[in-house]
Write an enzyme that holds these catalytic residues in place. Structure first.
Site, PDB file in Angstrom:
ATOM      1  N   TYR A 213       0.863  -1.189   0.000  1.00 33.65           N
ATOM      2  CA  TYR A 213       0.000   0.000   0.000  1.00 33.65           C
ATOM      3  C   TYR A 213       0.897   1.237   0.000  1.00 33.65           C
ATOM      4  O   TYR A 213       1.511   1.582   0.982  1.00 33.65           O
ATOM      5  CB  TYR A 213      -0.937   0.012   1.210  1.00 33.65           C
ATOM      6  CG  TYR A 213      -1.877  -1.186   1.293  1.00 33.65           C
ATOM      7  CD1 TYR A 213      -2.141  -1.985   0.185  1.00 33.65           C
ATOM      8  CD2 TYR A 213      -2.506  -1.510   2.491  1.00 33.65           C
ATOM      9  CE1 TYR A 213      -2.992  -3.070   0.260  1.00 33.65           C
ATOM     10  CE2 TYR A 213      -3.370  -2.599   2.583  1.00 33.65           C
ATOM     11  CZ  TYR A 213      -3.602  -3.373   1.464  1.00 33.65           C
ATOM     12  OH  TYR A 213      -4.452  -4.448   1.555  1.00 33.65           O
TER      13      TYR A 213
ATOM     14  N   PHE B  74     -12.858  -5.487   1.735  1.00 36.91           N
ATOM     15  CA  PHE B  74     -13.988  -4.887   1.012  1.00 36.91           C
ATOM     16  C   PHE B  74     -15.300  -5.161   1.773  1.00 36.91           C
ATOM     17  O   PHE B  74     -16.305  -5.560   1.167  1.00 36.91           O
ATOM     18  CB  PHE B  74     -14.098  -5.420  -0.419  1.00 36.91           C
ATOM     19  CG  PHE B  74     -13.006  -4.984  -1.362  1.00 36.91           C
ATOM     20  CD1 PHE B  74     -12.242  -3.847  -1.100  1.00 36.91           C
ATOM     21  CD2 PHE B  74     -12.739  -5.689  -2.531  1.00 36.91           C
ATOM     22  CE1 PHE B  74     -11.230  -3.438  -1.965  1.00 36.91           C
ATOM     23  CE2 PHE B  74     -11.732  -5.286  -3.405  1.00 36.91           C
ATOM     24  CZ  PHE B  74     -10.978  -4.169  -3.127  1.00 36.91           C
ATOM     25  N   PRO B  75     -15.341  -4.948   3.085  1.00 35.29           N
ATOM     26  CA  PRO B  75     -16.577  -5.201   3.835  1.00 35.29           C
ATOM     27  C   PRO B  75     -17.721  -4.302   3.377  1.00 35.29           C
ATOM     28  O   PRO B  75     -18.887  -4.625   3.581  1.00 35.29           O
ATOM     29  CB  PRO B  75     -16.182  -4.903   5.293  1.00 35.29           C
ATOM     30  CG  PRO B  75     -15.005  -3.971   5.190  1.00 35.29           C
ATOM     31  CD  PRO B  75     -14.270  -4.404   3.957  1.00 35.29           C
ATOM     32  N   LEU B  76     -17.348  -3.166   2.745  1.00 38.73           N
ATOM     33  CA  LEU B  76     -18.361  -2.249   2.201  1.00 38.73           C
ATOM     34  C   LEU B  76     -18.331  -2.295   0.671  1.00 38.73           C
ATOM     35  O   LEU B  76     -18.728  -1.344   0.005  1.00 38.73           O
ATOM     36  CB  LEU B  76     -18.097  -0.818   2.717  1.00 38.73           C
ATOM     37  CG  LEU B  76     -18.104  -0.686   4.243  1.00 38.73           C
ATOM     38  CD1 LEU B  76     -17.607   0.695   4.678  1.00 38.73           C
ATOM     39  CD2 LEU B  76     -19.511  -0.938   4.791  1.00 38.73           C
TER      40      LEU B  76
HETATM   41  N1  LIG Z   1      -6.007  -8.687   1.215  1.00 41.37           N
HETATM   42  C1  LIG Z   1      -6.324  -8.031   0.116  1.00 41.37           C
HETATM   43  O1  LIG Z   1      -6.062  -8.479  -1.028  1.00 41.37           O
HETATM   44  C2  LIG Z   1      -7.032  -6.708   0.254  1.00 41.37           C
HETATM   45  C3  LIG Z   1      -7.598  -6.083  -0.881  1.00 41.37           C
HETATM   46  C4  LIG Z   1      -8.243  -4.864  -0.688  1.00 41.37           C
HETATM   47  C5  LIG Z   1      -8.334  -4.294   0.577  1.00 41.37           C
HETATM   48  N2  LIG Z   1      -7.767  -4.926   1.652  1.00 41.37           N
HETATM   49  C6  LIG Z   1      -7.877  -4.371   3.021  1.00 41.37           C
HETATM   50  O2  LIG Z   1      -9.240  -4.176   3.310  1.00 41.37           O
HETATM   51  C7  LIG Z   1      -9.451  -2.861   3.807  1.00 41.37           C
HETATM   52  C8  LIG Z   1     -10.840  -2.389   3.444  1.00 41.37           C
HETATM   53  O3  LIG Z   1     -10.980  -2.324   2.044  1.00 41.37           O
HETATM   54  P1  LIG Z   1     -11.381  -0.997   1.279  1.00 41.37           P
HETATM   55  O4  LIG Z   1     -11.067   0.191   2.113  1.00 41.37           O
HETATM   56  O5  LIG Z   1     -10.754  -1.056  -0.058  1.00 41.37           O
HETATM   57  O6  LIG Z   1     -12.941  -1.198   1.049  1.00 41.37           O
HETATM   58  P2  LIG Z   1     -14.242  -1.015   1.982  1.00 41.37           P
HETATM   59  O7  LIG Z   1     -13.878  -0.921   3.411  1.00 41.37           O
HETATM   60  O8  LIG Z   1     -15.198  -2.045   1.540  1.00 41.37           O
HETATM   61  O9  LIG Z   1     -14.813   0.391   1.454  1.00 41.37           O
HETATM   62  C9  LIG Z   1     -14.098   1.572   1.563  1.00 41.37           C
HETATM   63  C10 LIG Z   1     -14.835   2.615   0.746  1.00 41.37           C
HETATM   64  O10 LIG Z   1     -16.079   2.887   1.356  1.00 41.37           O
HETATM   65  C11 LIG Z   1     -16.179   4.263   1.703  1.00 41.37           C
HETATM   66  N3  LIG Z   1     -16.728   4.328   3.061  1.00 41.37           N
HETATM   67  C12 LIG Z   1     -16.195   3.800   4.189  1.00 41.37           C
HETATM   68  N4  LIG Z   1     -17.001   4.025   5.245  1.00 41.37           N
HETATM   69  C13 LIG Z   1     -18.069   4.717   4.775  1.00 41.37           C
HETATM   70  C14 LIG Z   1     -19.211   5.257   5.384  1.00 41.37           C
HETATM   71  N5  LIG Z   1     -19.442   5.107   6.688  1.00 41.37           N
HETATM   72  N6  LIG Z   1     -20.110   5.922   4.608  1.00 41.37           N
HETATM   73  C15 LIG Z   1     -19.901   6.075   3.274  1.00 41.37           C
HETATM   74  N7  LIG Z   1     -18.813   5.598   2.635  1.00 41.37           N
HETATM   75  C16 LIG Z   1     -17.897   4.925   3.387  1.00 41.37           C
HETATM   76  C17 LIG Z   1     -14.789   4.813   1.637  1.00 41.37           C
HETATM   77  O11 LIG Z   1     -14.778   6.141   1.194  1.00 41.37           O
HETATM   78  P3  LIG Z   1     -14.342   7.379   2.176  1.00 41.37           P
HETATM   79  O12 LIG Z   1     -12.852   7.328   2.251  1.00 41.37           O
HETATM   80  O13 LIG Z   1     -14.895   8.556   1.489  1.00 41.37           O
HETATM   81  O14 LIG Z   1     -14.984   7.096   3.504  1.00 41.37           O
HETATM   82  C18 LIG Z   1     -14.117   3.920   0.626  1.00 41.37           C
HETATM   83  O15 LIG Z   1     -14.340   4.416  -0.679  1.00 41.37           O
HETATM   84  C19 LIG Z   1      -8.309  -2.049   3.171  1.00 41.37           C
HETATM   85  O16 LIG Z   1      -8.059  -0.874   3.896  1.00 41.37           O
HETATM   86  C20 LIG Z   1      -7.189  -3.029   3.229  1.00 41.37           C
HETATM   87  O17 LIG Z   1      -6.579  -2.986   4.517  1.00 41.37           O
HETATM   88  C21 LIG Z   1      -7.134  -6.122   1.492  1.00 41.37           C
END
Ligand SMILES: NC(=O)c1ccc[n+]([C@@H]2O[C@H](COP(=O)([O-])OP(=O)(O)OC[C@H]3O[C@@H](n4cnc5c(N)ncnc54)[C@H](OP(=O)(O)O)[C@@H]3O)[C@@H](O)[C@H]2O)c1
Length: 285
Positions: free
Chosen positions: A61, A206-208
C-alpha cells in the site's frame, strides 16, 4: 465500543471485532502519499481513540507509504494495539498489483515492514496472496521460519480457498484469513465456515464492497428502521454473521470512521439478518 464484541487472534491477541483497514489513507490508486498528509494522522489517531485496536496494512500500500503513515501517527504504539501487515505483493506502477512469493522476497518484505512500522516483531503477518510461480510449501515455509526466528508472532493468509488453507495448516498454524467478503459477495462463505470451525479469525476485506455496498436495495429498509446508514447495516450484518469475523472497513474520513465504529453497537433482529441472507437477497441485485 462494546467490550463484549471481541475476537482472539492466535489464541492470544484479543481485539475489538471492528478493525480498521488503512489502505485508503494512501494517495489515489493506493499509490504514493495523499495531498493532505495530516489527514491520515487524524484518522488513525481517532480510530485508536474510539477503541479500534486492530489495524490492517501491507507493504504494497503506497507502496511502503501506508506503513510509514501508521508509524508516524501512532508510534510509540499504545499497549494492546495489534498491527497486521502483509507481504508477497509488489507494485510496479499505480495500477499494477503483482505477486512475489519467492522466499528471498518474503524475507526482504518482512524486514522492510519491521523497519517502517518500527517493530521488533509483527503481531500478524499475512501472505498477501499465493504466488502460483513459487512452490506453495516454500512460501508458507518462509512465513513459518520468520515466525520461528521471532520476526512474526502469528501467520495469516489472504486470498486463499479452503484447499490452500488446509495445505498451509500442515506447514504452520494459521491465525487468520483475509478474503473479499461482504453482504453482497459471499464467494468466500466456505472459507468463513472453515475458519469458524478451526478457531481461525476471518478478516473480510472490502466489507463495504469498496464503497459500492449502497447499491444493495435490501439494506435500505433495515437502515431506515434503525435510523442508521446502509454502510453501518452492512458492517453490523458482518458482525452478526459469525463470531470469527473481524471486519476492517477502510476510510479516509473521520466522520465515516466514527459511523463505522458505531456500527458495532447496532443489534439486528434475526428476521433482519434473514432478510439479508442470500435467499433474502435473490432478485434484489
Ligand atoms: N487482502 C487483500 O487483497 C485486500 C484487498 C483490498 C483491501 N484490503 C484491506 O481491506 C481494507 C478495506 O478495504 P477498502 O477500504 O478497499 O474497502 P471497503 O472498506 O469495503 O470500502 C471503503 C470505501 O467505502 C467508503 N466508506 C467507508 N465508510 C463509509 C461510510 N461510513 N459511509 C460512506 N462511505 C464509506 C470509503 O470512502 P471514504 O474514504 O470517502 O470514507 C471507501 O471508498 C483495506 O483498507 C485493506 O486494509 C485487502
Amino acid at each position: 465500543m462494546d467490550e463484549n464484541v471481541k475476537v482472539t487472534i492466535g489464541g492470544a491477541l484479543r481485539v475489538h471485532r471492528l478493525g480498521f483497514g488503512a489502505m485508503r489513507l494512501c494517495g489515489r490508486h493506493v499509490w504514493g502519499w495523499p495531498h493532505e498528509r495530516e489527514n491520515a494522522t487524524r484518522v488513525l489517531r481517532r480510530a485508536v481513540e474510539l477503541g479500534v485496536n486492530f489495524i490492517d496494512t501491507a507493504d504494497a500500500y503506497g507502496p511502503h507509504v501506508n506503513e510509514e503513515q501508521i508509524a508516524e501517527a501512532l508510534h510509540p504504539y499504545p499497549s494492546g494495539l495489534v498491527l497486521a501487515t502483509k507481504g508477497g505483493a509488489t507494485r510496479p506502477g499505480p495500477q499494477e498489483w503483482r505477486r512475489d512469493g519467492r522466499p528471498a522476497h518474503l524475507r526482504e518484505a518482512c524486514e522492510g515492514s519491521l523497519r517502517r512500522l518500527r517493530l521488533e516483531r509483527i503481531d500478524l503477518y499475512q501472505l498477501h496472496g499465493v504466488d502460483p510461480r513459487v512452490p506453495f510449501e516454500e512460501q508458507i515455509g518462509t512465513l513459518r521460519d520468520l515466525r520461528d526466528e521471532g520476526k512474526i508472532r502469528f501467520v495469516g493468509l489472504s486470498n486463499v480457498d479452503v484447499g490452500q488453507l488446509q495445505k498451509a495448516e500442515r506447514i504452520v498454524e494459521i491465525a487468520s484469513v483475509q478474503n473479499n467478503y461482504n453482504v453482497g459477495n459471499r464467494t468466500s462463505e466456505p472459507v468463513l465456515e472453515y475458519c469458524e470451525s478451526r478457531g481461525i479469525v476471518f478478516i473480510p476485506y472490502f466489507p463495504l464492497d469498496a464503497g459500492d455496498i449502497e447499491a444493495l436495495d435490501v439494506l435500505r429498509p433495515v437502515a431506515e428502521a434503525h435510523g442508521v446508514t446502509v454502510f453501518q447495516v452492512a458492517l453490523a450484518w458482518l458482525l452478526h454473521r459469525s463470531p470469527a469475523m473481524l471486519p476492517i472497513p477502510g476510510t479516509s474520513s473521520v466522520s465515516h470512521l466514527e459511523q463505522n465504529v458505531a456500527a458495532s453497537d447496532i443489534t439486528l433482529a434475526s428476521e433482519e439478518c434473514a432478510a439479508l441472507d442470500p435467499a433474502g437477497m435473490a432478485g434484489t441485485r
